[in-house]
Design a protein around this motif. Structure first.
Motif, PDB file in Angstrom:
ATOM      1  N   PHE A 446       0.832  -1.202   0.000  1.00  0.00           N
ATOM      2  CA  PHE A 446       0.000   0.000   0.000  1.00  0.00           C
ATOM      3  C   PHE A 446       0.867   1.253   0.000  1.00  0.00           C
ATOM      4  CE2 PHE A 446       0.717  -0.836   4.484  1.00  0.00           C
ATOM      5  CZ  PHE A 446       0.823   0.421   5.073  1.00  0.00           C
ATOM      6  N   GLU A 447       0.220   2.391  -0.262  1.00  0.00           N
ATOM      7  CA  GLU A 447       0.894   3.683  -0.331  1.00  0.00           C
ATOM      8  C   GLU A 447       0.471   4.558   0.841  1.00  0.00           C
ATOM      9  OE1 GLU A 447       1.349   7.232  -3.668  1.00  0.00           O
ATOM     10  OE2 GLU A 447      -0.648   6.382  -3.283  1.00  0.00           O
ATOM     11  N   ILE A 448       1.439   5.240   1.445  1.00  0.00           N
ATOM     12  CA  ILE A 448       1.162   6.269   2.449  1.00  0.00           C
ATOM     13  C   ILE A 448       1.365   7.618   1.780  1.00  0.00           C
ATOM     14  CG2 ILE A 448       1.807   7.248   4.674  1.00  0.00           C
ATOM     15  CD1 ILE A 448       2.850   4.512   5.497  1.00  0.00           C
ATOM     16  N   PHE A 470       6.993   4.300  11.834  1.00  0.00           N
ATOM     17  CA  PHE A 470       5.935   3.329  11.547  1.00  0.00           C
ATOM     18  C   PHE A 470       6.374   2.358  10.449  1.00  0.00           C
ATOM     19  CE2 PHE A 470       1.500   2.756   9.556  1.00  0.00           C
ATOM     20  CZ  PHE A 470       1.225   1.655  10.358  1.00  0.00           C
ATOM     21  N   VAL A 471       6.989   2.880   9.390  1.00  0.00           N
ATOM     22  CA  VAL A 471       7.451   2.037   8.281  1.00  0.00           C
ATOM     23  C   VAL A 471       8.502   1.045   8.757  1.00  0.00           C
ATOM     24  CG1 VAL A 471       8.756   2.075   6.109  1.00  0.00           C
ATOM     25  CG2 VAL A 471       6.842   3.649   6.450  1.00  0.00           C
ATOM     26  N   GLN A 472       9.401   1.502   9.618  1.00  0.00           N
ATOM     27  CA  GLN A 472      10.408   0.583  10.164  1.00  0.00           C
ATOM     28  C   GLN A 472       9.744  -0.549  10.941  1.00  0.00           C
ATOM     29  OE1 GLN A 472      13.738   0.394   9.790  1.00  0.00           O
ATOM     30  NE2 GLN A 472      13.648   2.099   8.332  1.00  0.00           N
ATOM     31  N   SER A 473       8.703  -0.224  11.691  1.00  0.00           N
ATOM     32  CA  SER A 473       7.978  -1.243  12.442  1.00  0.00           C
ATOM     33  C   SER A 473       7.276  -2.223  11.503  1.00  0.00           C
ATOM     34  CB  SER A 473       6.965  -0.582  13.377  1.00  0.00           C
ATOM     35  OG  SER A 473       6.273  -1.541  14.140  1.00  0.00           O
ATOM     36  N   LEU A 474       6.693  -1.708  10.430  1.00  0.00           N
ATOM     37  CA  LEU A 474       5.978  -2.571   9.478  1.00  0.00           C
ATOM     38  C   LEU A 474       6.912  -3.562   8.807  1.00  0.00           C
ATOM     39  CD1 LEU A 474       3.548  -0.003   7.769  1.00  0.00           C
ATOM     40  CD2 LEU A 474       2.954  -1.798   9.414  1.00  0.00           C
ATOM     41  N   ARG A 475       8.166  -3.210   8.661  1.00  0.00           N
ATOM     42  CA  ARG A 475       9.112  -4.140   8.041  1.00  0.00           C
ATOM     43  C   ARG A 475       9.267  -5.418   8.849  1.00  0.00           C
ATOM     44  NH1 ARG A 475      13.797   0.112   5.889  1.00  0.00           N
ATOM     45  NH2 ARG A 475      12.528   0.936   4.153  1.00  0.00           N
ATOM     46  N   ASN A 476       9.017  -5.325  10.142  1.00  0.00           N
ATOM     47  CA  ASN A 476       9.060  -6.521  10.982  1.00  0.00           C
ATOM     48  C   ASN A 476       7.884  -7.453  10.704  1.00  0.00           C
ATOM     49  OD1 ASN A 476      11.360  -6.057  13.111  1.00  0.00           O
ATOM     50  ND2 ASN A 476      10.279  -4.109  12.940  1.00  0.00           N
ATOM     51  N   ARG A 480       6.308  -3.445   3.272  1.00  0.00           N
ATOM     52  CA  ARG A 480       7.154  -2.325   2.836  1.00  0.00           C
ATOM     53  C   ARG A 480       6.310  -1.337   2.042  1.00  0.00           C
ATOM     54  NH1 ARG A 480      10.059  -6.799   3.294  1.00  0.00           N
ATOM     55  NH2 ARG A 480      12.139  -6.662   4.229  1.00  0.00           N
ATOM     56  N   PRO A 481       5.624  -0.458   2.739  1.00  0.00           N
ATOM     57  CA  PRO A 481       4.757   0.503   2.032  1.00  0.00           C
ATOM     58  C   PRO A 481       5.569   1.544   1.269  1.00  0.00           C
ATOM     59  CG  PRO A 481       4.845   1.041   4.348  1.00  0.00           C
ATOM     60  CD  PRO A 481       5.597  -0.252   4.192  1.00  0.00           C
ATOM     61  N   THR A 482       4.932   2.137   0.276  1.00  0.00           N
ATOM     62  CA  THR A 482       5.512   3.248  -0.465  1.00  0.00           C
ATOM     63  C   THR A 482       5.054   4.556   0.175  1.00  0.00           C
ATOM     64  OG1 THR A 482       5.468   1.994  -2.526  1.00  0.00           O
ATOM     65  CG2 THR A 482       5.624   4.397  -2.713  1.00  0.00           C
ATOM     66  N   VAL A 483       5.969   5.489   0.401  1.00  0.00           N
ATOM     67  CA  VAL A 483       5.628   6.799   0.959  1.00  0.00           C
ATOM     68  C   VAL A 483       5.746   7.834  -0.156  1.00  0.00           C
ATOM     69  CG1 VAL A 483       6.179   8.537   2.680  1.00  0.00           C
ATOM     70  CG2 VAL A 483       6.475   6.110   3.230  1.00  0.00           C
ATOM     71  N   THR A 484       4.652   8.553  -0.418  1.00  0.00           N
ATOM     72  CA  THR A 484       4.612   9.544  -1.495  1.00  0.00           C
ATOM     73  C   THR A 484       4.321  10.917  -0.918  1.00  0.00           C
ATOM     74  OG1 THR A 484       3.785   7.880  -3.059  1.00  0.00           O
ATOM     75  CG2 THR A 484       3.477  10.204  -3.650  1.00  0.00           C
ATOM     76  N   LEU A 485       5.171  11.893  -1.246  1.00  0.00           N
ATOM     77  CA  LEU A 485       4.949  13.290  -0.847  1.00  0.00           C
ATOM     78  C   LEU A 485       4.467  14.075  -2.053  1.00  0.00           C
ATOM     79  CD1 LEU A 485       6.994  12.316   1.455  1.00  0.00           C
ATOM     80  CD2 LEU A 485       7.594  14.733   1.644  1.00  0.00           C
ATOM     81  N   LEU A 486       3.388  14.839  -1.868  1.00  0.00           N
ATOM     82  CA  LEU A 486       2.828  15.650  -2.949  1.00  0.00           C
ATOM     83  C   LEU A 486       2.751  17.108  -2.519  1.00  0.00           C
ATOM     84  CD1 LEU A 486      -0.191  13.455  -4.127  1.00  0.00           C
ATOM     85  CD2 LEU A 486       2.058  13.632  -5.200  1.00  0.00           C
ATOM     86  N   ASP A 487       2.741  18.012  -3.495  1.00  0.00           N
ATOM     87  CA  ASP A 487       2.500  19.408  -3.149  1.00  0.00           C
ATOM     88  C   ASP A 487       1.030  19.572  -2.747  1.00  0.00           C
ATOM     89  OD1 ASP A 487       0.801  19.959  -5.451  1.00  0.00           O
ATOM     90  OD2 ASP A 487       2.611  20.208  -6.659  1.00  0.00           O
ATOM     91  N   ALA A 488       0.715  20.716  -2.158  1.00  0.00           N
ATOM     92  CA  ALA A 488      -0.608  20.906  -1.555  1.00  0.00           C
ATOM     93  C   ALA A 488      -1.739  20.712  -2.557  1.00  0.00           C
ATOM     94  CB  ALA A 488      -0.694  22.293  -0.921  1.00  0.00           C
ATOM     95  N   PHE A 500      -6.099   7.356  -2.224  1.00  0.00           N
ATOM     96  CA  PHE A 500      -4.994   7.048  -1.320  1.00  0.00           C
ATOM     97  C   PHE A 500      -5.338   5.766  -0.569  1.00  0.00           C
ATOM     98  CE2 PHE A 500      -8.053   9.582   1.010  1.00  0.00           C
ATOM     99  CZ  PHE A 500      -8.179   8.905   2.207  1.00  0.00           C
ATOM    100  N   ASP A 501      -4.328   5.154   0.004  1.00  0.00           N
ATOM    101  CA  ASP A 501      -4.530   3.974   0.844  1.00  0.00           C
ATOM    102  C   ASP A 501      -4.487   4.350   2.322  1.00  0.00           C
ATOM    103  OD1 ASP A 501      -4.560   2.349  -1.473  1.00  0.00           O
ATOM    104  OD2 ASP A 501      -2.361   2.285  -1.468  1.00  0.00           O
ATOM    105  N   MET A 502      -3.491   5.146   2.657  1.00  0.00           N
ATOM    106  CA  MET A 502      -3.334   5.640   4.030  1.00  0.00           C
ATOM    107  C   MET A 502      -2.765   7.038   3.947  1.00  0.00           C
ATOM    108  SD  MET A 502      -1.038   4.030   7.191  1.00  0.00           S
ATOM    109  CE  MET A 502      -1.972   2.501   7.324  1.00  0.00           C
ATOM    110  N   THR A 503      -3.230   7.929   4.813  1.00  0.00           N
ATOM    111  CA  THR A 503      -2.712   9.292   4.819  1.00  0.00           C
ATOM    112  C   THR A 503      -2.911   9.924   6.180  1.00  0.00           C
ATOM    113  OG1 THR A 503      -2.688  11.382   3.570  1.00  0.00           O
ATOM    114  CG2 THR A 503      -4.845  10.443   4.060  1.00  0.00           C
TER     115      THR A 503
END
Length: 618
Positions: A446-448, A470-476, A480-488, A500-503
């Motif tokens: 999923f994508e954050i 949080f992502v480091q914890s999920l690796r356990n 391995r989610p994808t983190v996407t940064l967007l402009d406003a 989105f999947d999670m935000t």
């Protein structure tokens, strides 16, 4: 540092208790014009009151206050879904446009006449009628008419943002009943509608002739409020100037308010740049949301030299909800066990210690920090009765009681990881070759999505730090989610359409929740763009509780319905909540001041800059 609280530690709750006592008083006589309207009982202030209790009627007028926002803007029309608007026009009540009634932020559920000199309704609140003040004027000097009111309500209800269209569907008829009066008759039994009809912005009809209201625009709106838009630098800054001919300056609801001659908002790419501008004296007020930073990061020249000061303002409002929201429109998060697994994997204790030093409490439910919050343990009394018909379809813990996991002090919370793996296993997910997969071998992917400008309550850097842990914890867990940064602008577009999947998710909640809750969590928002139902919840139980809130005739019945809704939301496990603060921390220019009497809602829209002023210089 200036620290503001009530006379003693329990004063906020005495204030709420007083409102509860008022709520048990008999209703006013039906069909009788009133200066104000309350959801229950009588308004706290009598006809002809001189000023709101949290306003200083002797506050000096003049000066400038420079405020700031993150992101950008491309529209001066905040009443529609399209565009990225200047939010102060919408979020600051009565700044440029006004409504028929004005809210007191010292009472949970009361409105006082603003453009309307009186309000009238029947005992069942099946209709409501407003009579305009004859002196009400737009900023260009033309009178505010019933025609303006009726046009505003219809265009907002048919072409406006979903926050307006949803309620408009409950209006059976709108009619002019006199030279200055308009009546709304409802097709739905909902006692709050008589109040909501008093809270719509009134626009000047003639200004919009030949224009498409549903399209974003930089056309400067004409309103009746105390300020006019003076200068616009698209995307970068906007300046409001006080109208010296403001028609309503001597009303009880406005006396001591709107004191600055100029209010300027500058826009910054992110909160870090905004904080540097504050330190340099380019903006005048900074709201600090992290306790640890409040103690650590305010030792700079302007503060040491006394040009800036720190104030703490207590409040009695609910915590609201803030954290990572999971979009159940994605089948991945449709299973409550998967959502609970995400909550277990989110090591709150470690994250809170890292970000805030552990000083701020966790959000334990959507209405935490108020009497409206669900109580520990099983539901009882009326609350249990309301939930009983839906018990079989509600997630475990809704009726029996639900509590969030505490997390561990170390970065890896092994107890939480084990609990998450167990839940994921029950939902059909197992670790295969170091990666979490389903029975068909498909990975848990999923994508954050994050806004690179941050949010109202968190900087982009803080959100990214939370997500990184949080992502480091999920690796356990083999995730391995994808983190996407967007402009406003891109972020608003995607979240408005639920792409989105999670935000990151923030929703402020009041002591007077009502029909707006449908916009937040209602079924219509599952598919209709622009709602605040980002989690995509479709809950008949939640819909029923919101309807019960609107029909409640006693304070006790209302509280039971809200607490039941709080259980449904919290045990639904839609959001991974973080911390909140019981106080507002404001650093500001030393010559800016505010009243001694703090309102029940504290630092809330309607308080700053509305009640603030600049001290006269000798």
């Amino acid at each position: 540092m200036r620290f503001f609280k009530f006379a003693n530690e329990s004063a906020i709750w005495r204030r709420i208790a007083l409102c509860m006592c008022v709520a048990s008083m008999p209703l006013a006589s039906p069909a009788e014009p009133m200066h104000a309207i309350a959801m229950y009982g009588e308004p706290a202030l009598p006809p002809g009151f001189s000023h709101l209790p949290y306003a200083n009627p002797d506050a000096p007028k003049g000066g400038t206050i420079r405020l700031a926002e993150t992101g950008t803007f491309d529209s001066l029309n905040p009443w529609i879904l399209m565009g990225n608007p200047v939010w102060p026009i919408f979020t600051q009540p009565g700044l440029v446009t006004e409504s028929l009634m004005a809210r007191s932020i010292d009472e949970p559920f009361t409105l006082y006449g603003l453009l309307a000199e009186s309000v009238e309704t029947d005992a069942d609140r099946s209709w409501v009628e407003f009579t305009l003040r004859p002196e009400a004027r737009f900023s260009d000097g033309t009178p505010v008419t019933v025609e303006d009111v009726m046009w505003s309500y219809e265009v907002l209800g048919t072409k406006g943002h979903p926050r307006y269209t949803t309620v408009w569907s409950k209006v059976e008829k709108m009619e002019q009943t006199g030279p200055r009066s308009v009546r709304f008759t409802f097709n739905t039994a909902d006692r709050e509608l008589s109040m909501l009809m008093g809270m719509r912005p009134i626009l000047k009809k003639a200004q919009w002739d030949g224009r498409d209201f549903s399209r974003s625009s930089l056309m400067v709106p004409i309103g009746s409020g105390p300020y006019v838009i003076d200068r616009v630098d698209p995307g970068r800054a906007i300046t409001f100037r006080r109208n010296p001919d403001y028609w309503g300056r001597d009303l009880g609801v406005t006396r001591g308010m709107h004191n600055f001659d100029v209010i300027r908002y500058d826009y910054f790419g992110d909160a870090s740049a905004m904080f540097e501008a504050f330190k340099a004296g380019e903006i005048d007020v900074w709201r600090e949301l992290v306790a640890a930073r409040w103690d650590r990061d305010f030792d700079f020249p302007a503060m040491r030299e006394g040009r800036m000061v720190k104030s703490e303002i207590a409040h009695g409002r609910p915590s609201g909800i803030m954290g990572m929201v999971m979009n159940t429109r994605n089948p991945l998060f449709a299973d409550w066990r998967v959502r609970q697994a995400m909550i277990e994997a989110f090591n709150y204790r470690f994250i809170n210690m890292t970000l805030t030093g552990g000083k701020d409490p966790r959000i334990t439910s959507y209405f935490a920090n108020s009497e409206l919050a669900m109580q520990p343990g099983a539901a009882t009394g009326r609350e249990a009765e309301l939930l009983a018909p839906f018990a079989a379809e509600l997630p475990p813990g809704t009726v029996e009681g639900y509590a969030l996991p505490e997390g561990g002090e170390r970065a890896i919370d092994r107890k939480g990881i084990r609990a998450a793996l167990d839940l994921l296993g029950e939902a059909g997910w197992t670790v295969q070759g170091g990666e979490l997969r389903d029975a068909d071998g498909r990975p848990f992917s999923f994508e954050i999505l994050l806004n690179q400008s941050g949010s109202a309550m968190r900087t982009s850097a803080e959100m990214r730090q939370i997500v990184d842990i949080f992502v480091q914890s999920l690796r356990n867990l083999g995730i391995r989610p994808t983190v996407t940064l967007l402009d406003a602008a891109q972020y608003v577009e995607r979240t408005n359409n639920y792409q989105f999947d999670m935000t990151w998710y923030e929703r402020g909640l009041s002591l007077s929740p009502g029909n707006e809750q449908r916009l937040y969590w209602g079924r219509e928002g599952v598919s209709k763009p622009g709602s605040r139902n980002w989690m995509g919840m479709d809950s008949p139980a939640a819909e029923a509780m919101i309807a019960e809130m609107g029909q409640a005739r006693t304070h006790e019945g209302f509280v039971a319905a809200v607490r039941a809704l709080d259980r449904i939301l919290t045990a639904g496990r839609y959001v991974i909540p973080v911390s909140y603060s019981r106080i507002s921390r404001l650093a500001h220019r030393a010559d800016l001041d505010y009243p001694e009497n703090t309102p029940l809602y504290g630092d809330w829209p309607g308080f700053m800059p509305e009640t603030w002023w600049q001290e006269e210089r000798e």
